[in-house]
Write a protein that holds these residues in place. Structure first.
Motif, PDB file in Angstrom:
ATOM      1  N   UNK A   1      21.852 -10.857  -3.474  1.00 39.55           N
ATOM      2  CA  UNK A   1      22.357 -11.411  -2.219  1.00 39.55           C
ATOM      3  C   UNK A   1      21.624 -10.840  -1.008  1.00 39.55           C
ATOM      4  N   UNK A   2      21.130  -9.618  -1.119  1.00 36.60           N
ATOM      5  CA  UNK A   2      20.473  -8.972   0.008  1.00 36.60           C
ATOM      6  C   UNK A   2      19.028  -9.434   0.119  1.00 36.60           C
ATOM      7  N   UNK A   3      18.590  -9.681   1.344  1.00 39.72           N
ATOM      8  CA  UNK A   3      17.192 -10.043   1.607  1.00 39.72           C
ATOM      9  C   UNK A   3      16.469  -8.778   2.057  1.00 39.72           C
ATOM     10  N   UNK A   4      15.681  -8.204   1.175  1.00 38.31           N
ATOM     11  CA  UNK A   4      15.001  -6.940   1.452  1.00 38.31           C
ATOM     12  C   UNK A   4      13.507  -7.155   1.637  1.00 38.31           C
ATOM     13  N   UNK A   5      13.009  -6.710   2.774  1.00 39.05           N
ATOM     14  CA  UNK A   5      11.579  -6.662   3.035  1.00 39.05           C
ATOM     15  C   UNK A   5      11.129  -5.207   2.989  1.00 39.05           C
ATOM     16  N   UNK A   6      10.065  -4.950   2.244  1.00 36.15           N
ATOM     17  CA  UNK A   6       9.502  -3.603   2.202  1.00 36.15           C
ATOM     18  C   UNK A   6       8.096  -3.646   2.776  1.00 36.15           C
ATOM     19  N   UNK A   7       7.880  -2.876   3.833  1.00 32.85           N
ATOM     20  CA  UNK A   7       6.547  -2.695   4.388  1.00 32.85           C
ATOM     21  C   UNK A   7       5.994  -1.381   3.884  1.00 32.85           C
ATOM     22  N   UNK A   8       4.892  -1.439   3.139  1.00 31.12           N
ATOM     23  CA  UNK A   8       4.296  -0.245   2.543  1.00 31.12           C
ATOM     24  C   UNK A   8       2.861  -0.092   3.029  1.00 31.12           C
ATOM     25  N   UNK A   9       2.529   1.093   3.523  1.00 33.10           N
ATOM     26  CA  UNK A   9       1.174   1.355   3.980  1.00 33.10           C
ATOM     27  C   UNK A   9       0.170   1.152   2.861  1.00 33.10           C
ATOM     28  N   UNK A  10      -0.970   0.557   3.185  1.00 32.31           N
ATOM     29  CA  UNK A  10      -2.017   0.336   2.189  1.00 32.31           C
ATOM     30  C   UNK A  10      -2.469   1.664   1.595  1.00 32.31           C
ATOM     31  N   UNK A  11      -2.689   1.674   0.277  1.00 33.84           N
ATOM     32  CA  UNK A  11      -2.997   2.903  -0.437  1.00 33.84           C
ATOM     33  C   UNK A  11      -4.468   2.950  -0.834  1.00 33.84           C
ATOM     34  N   UNK A  12      -5.000   4.160  -0.968  1.00 31.57           N
ATOM     35  CA  UNK A  12      -6.409   4.311  -1.302  1.00 31.57           C
ATOM     36  C   UNK A  12      -6.713   3.823  -2.712  1.00 31.57           C
ATOM     37  N   UNK A  13      -5.731   3.917  -3.607  1.00 30.25           N
ATOM     38  CA  UNK A  13      -5.900   3.449  -4.982  1.00 30.25           C
ATOM     39  C   UNK A  13      -5.130   2.145  -5.148  1.00 30.25           C
ATOM     40  N   UNK A  14      -5.852   1.046  -5.331  1.00 31.12           N
ATOM     41  CA  UNK A  14      -5.190  -0.263  -5.376  1.00 31.12           C
ATOM     42  C   UNK A  14      -4.206  -0.379  -6.540  1.00 31.12           C
ATOM     43  N   UNK A  15      -4.497   0.288  -7.653  1.00 33.49           N
ATOM     44  CA  UNK A  15      -3.598   0.183  -8.809  1.00 33.49           C
ATOM     45  C   UNK A  15      -2.214   0.731  -8.486  1.00 33.49           C
ATOM     46  N   UNK A  16      -2.148   1.708  -7.595  1.00 30.47           N
ATOM     47  CA  UNK A  16      -0.839   2.255  -7.220  1.00 30.47           C
ATOM     48  C   UNK A  16      -0.062   1.262  -6.369  1.00 30.47           C
ATOM     49  N   UNK A  17      -0.756   0.534  -5.511  1.00 34.00           N
ATOM     50  CA  UNK A  17      -0.074  -0.513  -4.739  1.00 34.00           C
ATOM     51  C   UNK A  17       0.403  -1.614  -5.678  1.00 34.00           C
ATOM     52  N   UNK A  18      -0.407  -1.940  -6.688  1.00 36.55           N
ATOM     53  CA  UNK A  18      -0.012  -2.957  -7.666  1.00 36.55           C
ATOM     54  C   UNK A  18       1.230  -2.517  -8.433  1.00 36.55           C
ATOM     55  N   UNK A  19       1.298  -1.220  -8.753  1.00 35.43           N
ATOM     56  CA  UNK A  19       2.493  -0.705  -9.435  1.00 35.43           C
ATOM     57  C   UNK A  19       3.733  -0.923  -8.581  1.00 35.43           C
ATOM     58  N   UNK A  20       3.614  -0.621  -7.290  1.00 34.64           N
ATOM     59  CA  UNK A  20       4.761  -0.848  -6.411  1.00 34.64           C
ATOM     60  C   UNK A  20       5.147  -2.322  -6.382  1.00 34.64           C
ATOM     61  N   UNK A  21       4.175  -3.210  -6.250  1.00 31.20           N
ATOM     62  CA  UNK A  21       4.462  -4.643  -6.164  1.00 31.20           C
ATOM     63  C   UNK A  21       5.170  -5.121  -7.431  1.00 31.20           C
ATOM     64  N   UNK A  22       4.695  -4.660  -8.583  1.00 27.64           N
ATOM     65  CA  UNK A  22       5.336  -5.046  -9.842  1.00 27.64           C
ATOM     66  C   UNK A  22       6.807  -4.632  -9.860  1.00 27.64           C
ATOM     67  N   UNK A  23       7.072  -3.393  -9.493  1.00 30.81           N
ATOM     68  CA  UNK A  23       8.446  -2.896  -9.521  1.00 30.81           C
ATOM     69  C   UNK A  23       9.296  -3.529  -8.416  1.00 30.81           C
ATOM     70  N   UNK A  24       8.675  -3.866  -7.294  1.00 27.14           N
ATOM     71  CA  UNK A  24       9.411  -4.536  -6.228  1.00 27.14           C
ATOM     72  C   UNK A  24       9.933  -5.887  -6.702  1.00 27.14           C
ATOM     73  N   UNK A  25       9.113  -6.606  -7.472  1.00 25.36           N
ATOM     74  CA  UNK A  25       9.568  -7.882  -8.030  1.00 25.36           C
ATOM     75  C   UNK A  25      10.752  -7.650  -8.955  1.00 25.36           C
ATOM     76  N   UNK A  26      10.623  -6.679  -9.836  1.00 24.73           N
ATOM     77  CA  UNK A  26      11.695  -6.399 -10.797  1.00 24.73           C
ATOM     78  C   UNK A  26      12.995  -6.015 -10.092  1.00 24.73           C
TER      79      UNK A  26
END
Length: 242
Positions: free
Chosen positions: A76-101
């Protein structure tokens, strides 16, 4: 089926759906589906469909919708997460994957003072998001915004609850702040390696953001984003019926 299949709205024609080529290959070659079998297909825009297959070959999988629902697996909640760009792209991808879940509605990559990366691979991130969407049985694909400044996000967002996840000895715990919030539209800001700069913290405060603590341990940026998202979702989850 243990996972959903994904087909964009353009794949549907009335009650008929043709699975995209990669989904069709997986359904046929890996799961060995056949005519008469049923699949769950989501369109990424909140549509959930139970589909009975009419045709399944190595080249095409076609079915007919026998049941439709809306918003399956969506909080029910509409959550927006703003995350600073990371030096290692795979770590940002990990966050995006878990954010979807976890049920995040919108992900915003932030260009901040300490952000080392300058861009994202949107095509790759979308593939990560679609895979997570199917695995966690959501029906809506979160919005992936273009990289932008903190000021731009703060100006554009209409979220009433604004959280600044920033290491500060005086900041109250995130859960305590969430308990006092009655809104279902939340913005959570998480800095990159090195966190937010003093001027960014000041700008966020001026824009109505409440600094919050995520605990006594120092977390990686992507972990902080996951922790914040999970706390918001758990707070928003309705209590189990007696």
């Amino acid at each position: 089926m243990t996972t959903n299949f994904y087909a964009p709205p353009s794949a549907f024609r009335g009650d008929r759906v043709v699975l995209p080529d990669d989904e069709a290959r997986h359904a046929r070659s890996v799961l060995r589906v056949d005519a008469g079998d049923e699949l769950v297909v989501v369109d990424g825009e909140g549509g959930w469909y139970r589909v009975r297959l009419d045709h399944a070959s190595s080249r095409q999988v076609v079915g007919r919708v026998v049941e439709r629902r809306r918003g399956v697996g969506e909080p029910d909640v509409a959550l927006t997460v703003g995350l600073g760009l990371l030096s290692t792209r795979s770590r940002f991808e990990t966050f995006v994957e878990k954010a979807v879940e976890l049920g995040v509605r919108r992900v915003v990559p932030l260009r901040t003072r300490h952000a080392e990366a300058t861009d994202v691979r949107a095509d790759r991130l979308r593939r990560v998001m679609v895979a997570a969407l199917k695995q966690c049985r959501r029906s809506r694909l979160p919005e992936l915004a273009a990289p932008q400044s903190l000021d731009a996000l703060l100006t554009a967002t209409a979220a009433e609850t604004r959280l600044l996840c920033h290491g500060d000895d005086e900041a109250p715990p995130l859960l305590r702040v969430l308990e006092a919030s009655g809104t279902d539209d939340v913005l959570a800001l998480v800095g990159p390696e090195g966190g937010f700069s003093p001027s960014e913290v000041a700008a966020a405060r001026e824009a109505g953001c409440t600094p919050v603590s995520l605990g006594t341990r120092r977390l990686r940026a992507e972990t902080a984003g996951i922790v914040a998202a999970n706390a918001v979702m758990l707070r928003a989850q309705p209590p189990a019926s007696a």
